[in-house]
Design a protein around this motif. Sequence first.
Motif, short mmCIF file in Angstrom:
data_model
loop_
_atom_site.label_atom_id
_atom_site.label_comp_id
_atom_site.label_asym_id
_atom_site.label_seq_id
_atom_site.Cartn_x
_atom_site.Cartn_y
_atom_site.Cartn_z
N ALA A 312 -14.38 5.69 7.03
CA ALA A 312 -13.16 5.96 7.79
C ALA A 312 -13.37 7.06 8.82
O ALA A 312 -12.77 7.03 9.90
N TYR A 343 1.74 -4.85 23.57
CA TYR A 343 0.93 -3.64 23.43
C TYR A 343 0.40 -3.15 24.77
O TYR A 343 -0.45 -2.25 24.81
N LYS A 358 -13.08 -6.96 16.85
CA LYS A 358 -11.80 -6.58 16.28
C LYS A 358 -11.14 -5.52 17.15
O LYS A 358 -11.80 -4.58 17.61
N LEU A 360 -8.34 -2.65 16.97
CA LEU A 360 -7.71 -1.86 15.93
C LEU A 360 -6.76 -0.85 16.55
O LEU A 360 -6.88 -0.46 17.71
N THR A 361 -5.79 -0.41 15.74
CA THR A 361 -4.91 0.67 16.16
C THR A 361 -5.70 1.98 16.22
O THR A 361 -6.64 2.18 15.44
N ASP A 363 -5.07 5.13 15.37
CA ASP A 363 -4.94 6.14 14.33
C ASP A 363 -5.19 5.58 12.93
O ASP A 363 -6.04 6.07 12.20
N THR A 364 -4.46 4.54 12.58
CA THR A 364 -4.57 3.98 11.23
C THR A 364 -5.68 2.94 11.12
O THR A 364 -6.01 2.52 10.00
N HIS A 365 -6.22 2.49 12.26
CA HIS A 365 -7.33 1.52 12.30
C HIS A 365 -6.94 0.18 11.68
O HIS A 365 -7.77 -0.50 11.08
N ASP A 366 -5.66 -0.18 11.81
CA ASP A 366 -5.21 -1.50 11.37
C ASP A 366 -5.63 -2.55 12.40
O ASP A 366 -5.63 -2.29 13.61
N GLU A 367 -5.92 -3.73 11.93
CA GLU A 367 -6.38 -4.79 12.83
C GLU A 367 -5.20 -5.42 13.55
O GLU A 367 -4.26 -5.92 12.94
N LEU A 368 -5.25 -5.41 14.90
CA LEU A 368 -4.23 -6.07 15.72
C LEU A 368 -4.60 -7.50 16.02
O LEU A 368 -3.74 -8.39 15.99
N TYR A 369 -5.86 -7.74 16.32
CA TYR A 369 -6.30 -9.08 16.64
C TYR A 369 -7.82 -9.13 16.52
O TYR A 369 -8.50 -8.10 16.68
#
Length: 428
Positions: A312, A343, A358, A360-361, A363-369
């Motif tokens: 992380a 976005y 990938k 990612l966001t 800050d949180t590193h969530d996958e957007l697409y």
Amino acid sequence: MSQEITQDILSQAVKDVIAKFGKMNLAELERMLHLSRQQLRHLQKNDFKLMPNGNTGKSKTTKISPFSEFINTEYLAKGIKNSSVIFDALRRQGYKGSHTSVKAYISKHLDLVPARRILAANTPNRGRRYVTEPGEMFQMDWGFVNVCDNYGNIWQCACFAMVCHHCGLRYVEFFPSAKQENLFIGMVHAFMVMGVPKTVLTDNMKSVVIKRLGDGTPVWNKEYEAFQTLIGFKTKLCKVAHPFTKGAVERLILYVKQNFIVGKTFTNITDLNNEARTWCYEKNNVITRSRDVVPMEEHYKHEAFSILPEIARLIPYLAPMRTISYDGYVNYENRIYGVPLCYSGKFVRVQRTGDVLKILTPDTHDELYAHHVNWSKKPNNCIGQWSLEPEEQPTQKVTSTLAFVPPRDTSRRFDRFSILKEDSFNDK
């Protein structure tokens, strides 16, 4: 006149021609001696006798001859061979010749110009072999190679190379460019395979060091300084213009160019890195003659290497930051990939693993697409990229108001027609 023709050869040829034709035949003599018709006519006027050149014995004095000593001692001997400078000086000395004659004289007497570099006496040996302990030092460098694809096209890519100086374990990875973000990705991937050493030896590249102070202290690049602090290693810089300090990695890059790339075709960067990973595994399992060890066996039997921080904390270096354009695209490795338009204008992180990219966001590193990389220059759109387009708002604040207008009563709008109908009926 050709220097190969002597008087004996000429006289014998003339006798053979006269004996064959009964008279002189210049065409036959031309075929025999390979001389031009004009030269033969000139010889015929002199009864086919070779005469000495008219300039033989004459002194070859030119306009520049009186100034030769001046040019040799004042300019050529001092390493000055600029024809314009010498020509101007000669004009002041009374020279009446042309600039071209000065150029010709300089080109014929370049042996008088001293060598640019004069080796000092008792120069010490600049290259010395040295050894390091396990886990002490890795050598790192960039190289640029020309790769041929399956269609015969040649394209250039950057080769990141890292070598363990103790055992010679190799790591090679290819990138479209040698940017700092690709340097961080290559180093993290190499550390995942080889471990983290105490010191990394590298060049004075701008992505590592900005400059050196007067006492030689390096001023590190801020991003690189934060990176090495996070990973937990130190960086040692080579002497400027002294590449054989890290000769192991220099030799590896040369070996890649002369061994790995030659005679092979690759579809894209992913295919190239897959082949490089297999190639490194094969070479690391072969005994190294200079060290008399098998790098794969020698490297991993020591526990002298540090481990990487948790993944992380490494995401900011594995996934560089990008800004989404107004039309919903993000640029990475000279190709554009679509993101939902909602976005637009925001920051995201982009990470490519093989042929999967990938988004990612930040800050949180969530996958957007996630995109499947097809390595085409054509824009890679995402599903529903413009379907979630937000309602466009006015660019300025609305200050005017609209007055309320009550609706008109239209319930009796047809009464006039009924009145006209009744009047016409009464008339009848």
